[in-house]
Write a protein that holds these residues in place. Structure first.
Motif, PDB file in Angstrom:
ATOM      1  N   ASN A 183      56.518  40.210  38.126  1.00  0.00           N
ATOM      2  CA  ASN A 183      55.072  39.347  38.148  1.00  0.00           C
ATOM      3  C   ASN A 183      53.859  40.154  37.611  1.00  0.00           C
ATOM      4  O   ASN A 183      53.981  41.211  38.126  1.00  0.00           O
ATOM      5  N   ILE A 184      53.318  39.729  36.629  1.00  0.00           N
ATOM      6  CA  ILE A 184      52.143  40.422  35.984  1.00  0.00           C
ATOM      7  C   ILE A 184      50.727  40.066  36.604  1.00  0.00           C
ATOM      8  O   ILE A 184      49.993  39.184  35.987  1.00  0.00           O
ATOM      9  N   HIS A 185      50.718  40.134  38.021  1.00  0.00           N
ATOM     10  CA  HIS A 185      49.544  39.896  38.730  1.00  0.00           C
ATOM     11  C   HIS A 185      49.665  40.702  39.973  1.00  0.00           C
ATOM     12  O   HIS A 185      50.667  40.964  40.373  1.00  0.00           O
ATOM     13  N   ALA A 186      48.493  40.631  40.695  1.00  0.00           N
ATOM     14  CA  ALA A 186      48.557  41.287  42.125  1.00  0.00           C
ATOM     15  C   ALA A 186      48.312  40.090  43.052  1.00  0.00           C
ATOM     16  O   ALA A 186      47.837  40.530  44.226  1.00  0.00           O
ATOM     17  N   GLY A 187      48.269  38.734  42.691  1.00  0.00           N
ATOM     18  CA  GLY A 187      48.152  37.773  43.911  1.00  0.00           C
ATOM     19  C   GLY A 187      46.577  37.072  43.355  1.00  0.00           C
ATOM     20  O   GLY A 187      46.235  37.582  42.769  1.00  0.00           O
ATOM     21  N   PRO A 188      46.445  35.969  44.316  1.00  0.00           N
ATOM     22  CA  PRO A 188      45.239  35.365  44.157  1.00  0.00           C
ATOM     23  C   PRO A 188      43.983  35.954  44.537  1.00  0.00           C
ATOM     24  O   PRO A 188      43.961  36.941  45.345  1.00  0.00           O
ATOM     25  N   GLN A 189      43.191  35.798  43.731  1.00  0.00           N
ATOM     26  CA  GLN A 189      41.706  36.354  43.944  1.00  0.00           C
ATOM     27  C   GLN A 189      41.225  35.735  45.263  1.00  0.00           C
ATOM     28  O   GLN A 189      41.467  34.487  45.392  1.00  0.00           O
ATOM     29  N   ARG A 190      40.524  36.599  45.986  1.00  0.00           N
ATOM     30  CA  ARG A 190      40.252  36.194  47.397  1.00  0.00           C
ATOM     31  C   ARG A 190      39.316  34.992  47.355  1.00  0.00           C
ATOM     32  O   ARG A 190      39.420  33.914  48.005  1.00  0.00           O
ATOM     33  N   ARG A 191      38.229  35.093  46.518  1.00  0.00           N
ATOM     34  CA  ARG A 191      37.151  33.882  46.439  1.00  0.00           C
ATOM     35  C   ARG A 191      37.409  32.842  45.562  1.00  0.00           C
ATOM     36  O   ARG A 191      36.973  31.845  45.463  1.00  0.00           O
ATOM     37  N   LEU A 192      38.570  33.011  44.804  1.00  0.00           N
ATOM     38  CA  LEU A 192      38.864  32.000  43.673  1.00  0.00           C
ATOM     39  C   LEU A 192      40.580  32.122  43.554  1.00  0.00           C
ATOM     40  O   LEU A 192      41.099  32.570  42.862  1.00  0.00           O
ATOM     41  N   PRO A 193      40.967  31.114  44.693  1.00  0.00           N
ATOM     42  CA  PRO A 193      42.415  31.194  44.684  1.00  0.00           C
ATOM     43  C   PRO A 193      43.223  30.719  43.578  1.00  0.00           C
ATOM     44  O   PRO A 193      44.399  31.064  43.588  1.00  0.00           O
ATOM     45  N   ALA A 194      42.421  30.237  42.763  1.00  0.00           N
ATOM     46  CA  ALA A 194      43.249  29.699  41.514  1.00  0.00           C
ATOM     47  C   ALA A 194      43.443  30.532  40.316  1.00  0.00           C
ATOM     48  O   ALA A 194      43.967  30.524  39.285  1.00  0.00           O
ATOM     49  N   VAL A 195      42.455  31.740  40.364  1.00  0.00           N
ATOM     50  CA  VAL A 195      42.621  32.747  39.597  1.00  0.00           C
ATOM     51  C   VAL A 195      43.592  33.926  39.903  1.00  0.00           C
ATOM     52  O   VAL A 195      43.308  34.798  40.917  1.00  0.00           O
ATOM     53  N   LEU A 196      44.427  34.463  39.189  1.00  0.00           N
ATOM     54  CA  LEU A 196      45.265  35.646  39.389  1.00  0.00           C
ATOM     55  C   LEU A 196      44.718  36.701  38.647  1.00  0.00           C
ATOM     56  O   LEU A 196      44.451  36.742  37.657  1.00  0.00           O
ATOM     57  N   MET A 197      44.482  37.834  39.682  1.00  0.00           N
ATOM     58  CA  MET A 197      44.163  39.230  38.867  1.00  0.00           C
ATOM     59  C   MET A 197      45.116  39.706  38.253  1.00  0.00           C
ATOM     60  O   MET A 197      46.393  40.193  38.712  1.00  0.00           O
ATOM     61  N   GLY A 198      44.893  40.261  36.976  1.00  0.00           N
ATOM     62  CA  GLY A 198      46.227  40.803  36.211  1.00  0.00           C
ATOM     63  C   GLY A 198      46.073  42.173  35.902  1.00  0.00           C
ATOM     64  O   GLY A 198      47.166  42.945  35.938  1.00  0.00           O
ATOM     65  N   GLY A 199      44.795  42.794  35.905  1.00  0.00           N
ATOM     66  CA  GLY A 199      44.900  44.394  35.805  1.00  0.00           C
ATOM     67  C   GLY A 199      43.387  44.845  35.943  1.00  0.00           C
ATOM     68  O   GLY A 199      42.359  44.237  36.318  1.00  0.00           O
ATOM     69  N   ARG A 200      43.239  45.865  35.176  1.00  0.00           N
ATOM     70  CA  ARG A 200      41.823  46.548  34.874  1.00  0.00           C
ATOM     71  C   ARG A 200      41.507  47.053  33.594  1.00  0.00           C
ATOM     72  O   ARG A 200      42.339  47.635  33.087  1.00  0.00           O
ATOM     73  N   PHE A 201      40.386  46.687  33.130  1.00  0.00           N
ATOM     74  CA  PHE A 201      39.819  47.319  31.819  1.00  0.00           C
ATOM     75  C   PHE A 201      38.803  48.261  32.219  1.00  0.00           C
ATOM     76  O   PHE A 201      37.805  47.894  32.913  1.00  0.00           O
ATOM     77  N   GLY A 202      39.155  49.336  32.268  1.00  0.00           N
ATOM     78  CA  GLY A 202      38.131  50.222  32.876  1.00  0.00           C
ATOM     79  C   GLY A 202      38.220  50.180  34.560  1.00  0.00           C
ATOM     80  O   GLY A 202      39.340  50.349  35.074  1.00  0.00           O
ATOM     81  N   ARG A 203      36.794  49.917  35.044  1.00  0.00           N
ATOM     82  CA  ARG A 203      36.664  50.045  36.211  1.00  0.00           C
ATOM     83  C   ARG A 203      36.647  48.532  36.622  1.00  0.00           C
ATOM     84  O   ARG A 203      36.322  48.037  37.778  1.00  0.00           O
ATOM     85  N   LEU A 204      36.669  47.739  35.767  1.00  0.00           N
ATOM     86  CA  LEU A 204      36.701  46.172  35.937  1.00  0.00           C
ATOM     87  C   LEU A 204      37.829  45.407  36.028  1.00  0.00           C
ATOM     88  O   LEU A 204      38.895  45.427  35.287  1.00  0.00           O
ATOM     89  N   VAL A 205      38.356  44.590  37.368  1.00  0.00           N
ATOM     90  CA  VAL A 205      39.347  44.099  37.509  1.00  0.00           C
ATOM     91  C   VAL A 205      39.320  42.843  36.785  1.00  0.00           C
ATOM     92  O   VAL A 205      38.065  41.946  36.823  1.00  0.00           O
ATOM     93  N   VAL A 206      40.233  42.322  35.914  1.00  0.00           N
ATOM     94  CA  VAL A 206      39.938  41.172  35.054  1.00  0.00           C
ATOM     95  C   VAL A 206      41.279  40.226  35.490  1.00  0.00           C
ATOM     96  O   VAL A 206      42.358  40.518  35.817  1.00  0.00           O
ATOM     97  N   PRO A 207      41.025  38.869  35.237  1.00  0.00           N
ATOM     98  CA  PRO A 207      42.028  37.886  35.430  1.00  0.00           C
ATOM     99  C   PRO A 207      43.303  38.140  34.670  1.00  0.00           C
ATOM    100  O   PRO A 207      43.195  38.673  33.548  1.00  0.00           O
ATOM    101  N   GLN A 208      44.369  37.425  34.888  1.00  0.00           N
ATOM    102  CA  GLN A 208      45.656  37.569  34.229  1.00  0.00           C
ATOM    103  C   GLN A 208      45.729  37.326  32.957  1.00  0.00           C
ATOM    104  O   GLN A 208      46.107  38.016  31.922  1.00  0.00           O
ATOM    105  N   GLY A 209      44.681  36.216  32.315  1.00  0.00           N
ATOM    106  CA  GLY A 209      44.866  35.974  30.786  1.00  0.00           C
ATOM    107  C   GLY A 209      44.240  36.783  29.895  1.00  0.00           C
ATOM    108  O   GLY A 209      44.496  36.993  28.805  1.00  0.00           O
ATOM    109  N   PHE A 210      43.323  37.859  30.664  1.00  0.00           N
ATOM    110  CA  PHE A 210      42.687  39.069  29.714  1.00  0.00           C
ATOM    111  C   PHE A 210      43.604  39.865  29.286  1.00  0.00           C
ATOM    112  O   PHE A 210      43.379  40.601  28.152  1.00  0.00           O
ATOM    113  N   LEU A 211      44.931  39.914  29.830  1.00  0.00           N
ATOM    114  CA  LEU A 211      45.888  40.923  29.550  1.00  0.00           C
ATOM    115  C   LEU A 211      46.534  40.468  27.877  1.00  0.00           C
ATOM    116  O   LEU A 211      47.142  41.658  27.522  1.00  0.00           O
ATOM    117  N   ARG A 212      46.294  39.530  27.579  1.00  0.00           N
ATOM    118  CA  ARG A 212      46.838  38.899  26.260  1.00  0.00           C
ATOM    119  C   ARG A 212      46.445  40.016  25.137  1.00  0.00           C
ATOM    120  O   ARG A 212      47.012  40.201  23.963  1.00  0.00           O
TER     121      ARG A 212
END
Length: 232
Positions: free
Chosen positions: A150-179
């Motif tokens: 699975n390409i994500h780290a699980g649900p974001q704490r304050r927004l359960p519907a958003v899956l965190m996919g990775g980091r751009f620099g030091r910014l954690v980004v949602p899964q969709g940004f990995l495209r």
């Protein structure tokens, strides 16, 4: 006394006007802050195996093949993986700005239940990092288990519907940004096709822990069964 003539073009500014101005200001400020964090490469000081490249060390590909052939479990440390990658990996440029971005380094960070694959690249002399979070999910199908990455780290704490996919620099980004960077990871998967097949697709049990990953090609045994040694 003559009454001052009022400007007929003047209209009082209400609540929604100020709300709109505030929204635009906050949005612009957020975008500037996000771009700033993206431009800062994440620190890799906590990742083992990046300090030097040793000529001797575990050949991860050979270890995984032997694990499959002998049907015995194997544990690979973060240091094993990163030093092996530094010795063997060649990554083609691809994806967004592929021709301008020069590949510098690949790093794997292992934490409890999650692997983060970090690409270090350079643009006009400036270091940039992009990463993707991976987790392992194993589902029982009939008499066997099927492993899925699975390409994500699980649900974001304050927004359960958003899956965190990775980091751009030091910014954690949602899964969709990995495209925007997935073509580079697809090139990586092609370069490591044999290892991914031996290390994940053909493994029955996979456990990602802090600084190490344990793999076992055998079906679960009863507690009374003898446990063979691991691959060195």
């Amino acid at each position: 006394m003559a009454r001052r003539k009022q400007d007929s073009s003047y209209r009082p500014r209400g609540f929604f006007f100020y709300l709109g101005v505030t929204f635009v200001a906050v949005t612009i400020t957020g975008l500037v802050a996000a771009l700033f964090l993206i431009s800062l490469p994440q620190s890799l000081d906590d990742v083992d195996g990046l300090d030097s490249v040793e000529t001797s060390g575990r050949d991860v590909a050979a270890v995984l093949r032997e694990s499959q052939q002998r049907q015995i479990p194997v544990t690979l440390t973060e240091k094993d993986i990163n030093r092996w990658l530094a010795r063997t990996l060649e990554v083609e440029q691809g994806g967004m700005l592929g021709g301008s971005l020069e590949f510098k380094q690949l790093a794997v960070r292992l934490t409890e239940g999650q692997a983060e694959v970090v690409m270090v690249r350079e643009l006009a002399g400036h270091t940039l990092t992009f990463s993707s979070f991976f987790s392992v999910e194993q589902k029982r199908r009939g008499d066997g288990l099927r492993t899925e990455m699975n390409i994500h780290a699980g649900p974001q704490r304050r927004l359960p519907a958003v899956l965190m996919g990775g980091r751009f620099g030091r910014l954690v980004v949602p899964q969709g940004f990995l495209r925007t960077v997935m073509p580079a990871y697809e090139n990586l998967a092609d370069a490591l096709a044999e290892e991914l097949e031996s290390g994940f697709s053909n493994m029955v049990l996979i456990r990602i822990e802090d600084k190490q990953i344990s793999l076992d090609p055998r079906m679960p045994r009863r507690s009374s069964d003898a446990q063979p040694g691991e691959v060195d």
